[in-house]
Write an enzyme that holds these catalytic residues in place. Structure first.
Site, mmCIF file in Angstrom:
data_model
loop_
_atom_site.group_PDB
_atom_site.id
_atom_site.type_symbol
_atom_site.label_atom_id
_atom_site.label_comp_id
_atom_site.label_asym_id
_atom_site.label_seq_id
_atom_site.Cartn_x
_atom_site.Cartn_y
_atom_site.Cartn_z
ATOM 1 N N ASP A 156 -11.042 -6.420 10.442
ATOM 2 C CA ASP A 156 -11.735 -6.458 9.155
ATOM 3 C C ASP A 156 -13.242 -6.663 9.252
ATOM 4 O O ASP A 156 -13.856 -7.270 8.367
ATOM 5 C CB ASP A 156 -11.093 -7.509 8.238
ATOM 6 C CG ASP A 156 -9.808 -6.972 7.613
ATOM 7 O OD1 ASP A 156 -9.759 -5.759 7.323
ATOM 8 O OD2 ASP A 156 -8.853 -7.753 7.448
ATOM 9 N N ASP B 210 -5.453 -0.182 4.831
ATOM 10 C CA ASP B 210 -6.676 -0.886 4.413
ATOM 11 C C ASP B 210 -7.864 -0.578 5.333
ATOM 12 O O ASP B 210 -9.018 -0.640 4.930
ATOM 13 C CB ASP B 210 -6.473 -2.410 4.428
ATOM 14 C CG ASP B 210 -5.091 -2.868 4.018
ATOM 15 O OD1 ASP B 210 -4.136 -2.087 4.154
ATOM 16 O OD2 ASP B 210 -4.945 -4.020 3.599
ATOM 17 N N GLY C 181 6.799 3.648 9.762
ATOM 18 C CA GLY C 181 6.033 2.914 8.763
ATOM 19 C C GLY C 181 6.781 1.660 8.349
ATOM 20 O O GLY C 181 8.012 1.582 8.481
ATOM 21 N N THR D 112 6.182 -2.152 5.622
ATOM 22 C CA THR D 112 5.251 -2.853 4.745
ATOM 23 C C THR D 112 4.970 -4.238 5.297
ATOM 24 O O THR D 112 5.706 -4.745 6.144
ATOM 25 C CB THR D 112 5.781 -2.957 3.305
ATOM 26 O OG1 THR D 112 4.661 -3.196 2.446
ATOM 27 C CG2 THR D 112 6.792 -4.084 3.128
ATOM 28 N N ARG E 215 -2.078 -2.072 -4.005
ATOM 29 C CA ARG E 215 -3.421 -2.112 -3.415
ATOM 30 C C ARG E 215 -3.523 -1.187 -2.206
ATOM 31 O O ARG E 215 -4.574 -0.594 -1.957
ATOM 32 C CB ARG E 215 -3.835 -3.529 -3.060
ATOM 33 C CG ARG E 215 -5.315 -3.622 -2.745
ATOM 34 C CD ARG E 215 -5.889 -5.024 -2.812
ATOM 35 N NE ARG E 215 -5.335 -5.980 -1.886
ATOM 36 C CZ ARG E 215 -4.476 -6.928 -2.191
ATOM 37 N NH1 ARG E 215 -4.017 -7.043 -3.422
ATOM 38 N NH2 ARG E 215 -4.031 -7.767 -1.287
ATOM 39 N N TRP F 161 -6.356 1.402 -1.662
ATOM 40 C CA TRP F 161 -7.165 1.545 -0.433
ATOM 41 C C TRP F 161 -7.107 2.993 0.030
ATOM 42 O O TRP F 161 -8.079 3.540 0.552
ATOM 43 C CB TRP F 161 -6.677 0.640 0.691
ATOM 44 C CG TRP F 161 -6.817 -0.854 0.553
ATOM 45 C CD1 TRP F 161 -5.868 -1.784 0.907
ATOM 46 C CD2 TRP F 161 -7.967 -1.619 0.108
ATOM 47 N NE1 TRP F 161 -6.348 -3.062 0.677
ATOM 48 C CE2 TRP F 161 -7.625 -2.997 0.201
ATOM 49 C CE3 TRP F 161 -9.228 -1.269 -0.368
ATOM 50 C CZ2 TRP F 161 -8.513 -4.020 -0.166
ATOM 51 C CZ3 TRP F 161 -10.105 -2.289 -0.738
ATOM 52 C CH2 TRP F 161 -9.754 -3.634 -0.634
ATOM 53 N N SER G 11 -0.920 -11.729 -2.067
ATOM 54 C CA SER G 11 0.219 -11.601 -1.166
ATOM 55 C C SER G 11 1.449 -12.168 -1.860
ATOM 56 O O SER G 11 1.551 -13.380 -2.029
ATOM 57 C CB SER G 11 -0.095 -12.482 0.042
ATOM 58 O OG SER G 11 -0.016 -11.796 1.224
ATOM 59 N N SER H 96 8.425 -11.142 -0.913
ATOM 60 C CA SER H 96 9.681 -10.622 -1.486
ATOM 61 C C SER H 96 10.762 -10.762 -0.416
ATOM 62 O O SER H 96 10.445 -11.034 0.747
ATOM 63 C CB SER H 96 9.507 -9.138 -1.857
ATOM 64 O OG SER H 96 9.790 -8.306 -0.741
HETATM 65 N N1 GLY Z 1 -6.712 -5.994 3.447
HETATM 66 C C1 GLY Z 1 -5.752 -6.952 3.043
HETATM 67 C C2 GLY Z 1 -5.461 -6.931 1.611
HETATM 68 O O1 GLY Z 1 -5.781 -5.998 0.901
HETATM 69 O O2 GLY Z 1 -4.831 -7.889 1.160
#
Ligand code: GLY
Length: 395
Positions: free
Chosen positions: A108, A168, A226, A228, A240, A244, A356, A359
């Protein structure tokens, strides 16, 4: 796209000015608490607490300071000077952080250093900002795996359970393009291009929903599967993440000029827009809609609006107008129903976001649910600035 949401109103130019003035005032009011400290990633009871510069989100707060500075300066307001001083103090902290390598073993670096240090360099010519951002770009290069051709998101680089990218990351790559331009060293750009190609080829599904994360075989580099982390379940579309993807496609096109990313953008945006509830602000996962007892993620609406406004720059006048209208409709709902209007209710800018949400089917911690968050506030302001003027990107 033209007929989508024909009955919805657009945010007006006056509302954009009112919103920007309130945001800049709210940011300035926060300076005493958040100049030598940073906003926590998310609010608690709609109020942010201060933290050290040691999390992946702190650049968004500094980015809000720079956006407020830009606006105040343009308006000839005295507070511009106070905002500038605060921005410079924060840049000192970012330089110290990258020199001492405090919590920078992840991808990041763009989220951290573009809206803080690249912005400070572009706006006021900050030499420390330039130095810090180049060091951050160097740090990001260390996440690159030639086997698989991608930048690894999190965790130690030598473990198969970490051998993945996340959608992201498309927002982290402009830092590499900027570093190539600044230094004349093509390596940053070459790595960014490889990652973009790998990400675009794998995180977007056939129906143009998106994976949050994608794994590769550590021995061969072959795409594996893939999954999650922050979405509801593996096969769903985390709101989100999809946003992104929208902004990521626009930036991928801006920096690579590859025409195929325009049609990918259109399709990824369409999937997002077609899965919005009545008020155009998504629930945290696009699996949910009106009637589901689930929290919203207002930040996803702001990120998507920024992506559509960026892409609009490269489209025909007619298509650009459609995306600008869509962005104005998302912003209208955010402004009317989600934006903070009274600083006694919150020290943030936009309510009802979700960081966040745990689930039964995902792997994330449960935090920042139905709260403000730092990037939700930042991208709301960025979207307003993009509608206010021809804004030069921090990205
Ligand atoms: N990049 C992490 C988020 O969107 O929570």
């Amino acid at each position: 796209m033209g007929m989508l949401f024909a009955d919805k109103g657009l945010i007006s130019d006056q509302e954009i000015e009112d919103a920007l003035r309130f945001c800049a005032g709210q940011v300035e009011a926060n300076l005493p608490q958040f100049t030598r400290k940073f906003q926590k990633a998310y609010s608690e009871g709609n109020f942010y607490q201060p933290i050290e510069n040691d999390y992946w989100t702190t650049g968004f707060w500094t980015g809000q300071i720079w956006l407020s500075y830009e606006y105040a300066k343009e308006m000839g307001e005295e507070r511009a000077e106070r905002l500038r001083e605060a921005g410079e103090i924060q840049i000192d902290s970012f330089l110290d952080r990258i020199e001492r390598k405090v919590e920078v073993d992840h991808h990041d670096m763009g989220f951290l250093y573009s809206p803080s240090c690249v912005a400070g360099y572009k706006l006021i010519g900050s030499a420390k900002g330039r130095k810090a951002a180049i060091l951050a770009a160097d740090q990001l290069l260390m996440r690159y795996h030639p086997v698989g051709e991608f930048l690894q998101a999190w965790g130690p680089m030598d473990a198969p359970e970490n051998y993945r990218l996340i959608i992201d990351c498309l927002l982290n790559l402009p830092l590499l393009y900027w570093a190539s331009e600044e230094t004349g060293d093509a390596q940053y750009r070459e790595v960014a291009e490889k990652h973009i190609h790998t990400a675009m080829a794998n995180v977007i599904r056939e129906d143009f929903s998106t994976w949050h994360t994608f794994f590769f075989n550590m021995e061969t580099g072959e795409p594996d599967h893939g999954a999650t982390c922050q979405g509801y379940r593996d096969g769903s579309a985390w709101a989100r993440g999809q946003a992104w993807g929208i902004y990521g496609c626009a930036l991928a096109y801006k920096y690579t000029g590859r025409k195929e990313y325009i049609s990918t953008f259109r399709n990824v945006a369409r999937y997002f827009l077609e899965h919005l509830p009545e008020d155009l602000v998504p629930f945290w996962d696009l699996e949910f809609t009106d009637g589901d007892a689930q929290p919203r993620d207002s930040s996803a609406a702001s990120v998507a609006a920024c992506g559509m406004l960026e892409m609009a720059k490269y489209l025909s006048a007619e298509e650009a107008k459609e995306y600008e209208a869509l962005a104005r409709k998302l912003l209208k709902s955010l402004y009317d129903n989600y934006a903070v209007k009274d600083s006694k209710a919150s020290n943030g800018l936009v309510l009802h976001s979700t960081y966040s949400n745990h689930s039964p089917y995902n792997t994330c911690d449960h935090k920042g649910v139905d709260e403000c968050n730092s990037w939700g506030d930042y991208f709301y302001m960025e979207a307003l600035m993009r509608l206010h003027k021809d804004w030069e990107l921090y990205w």
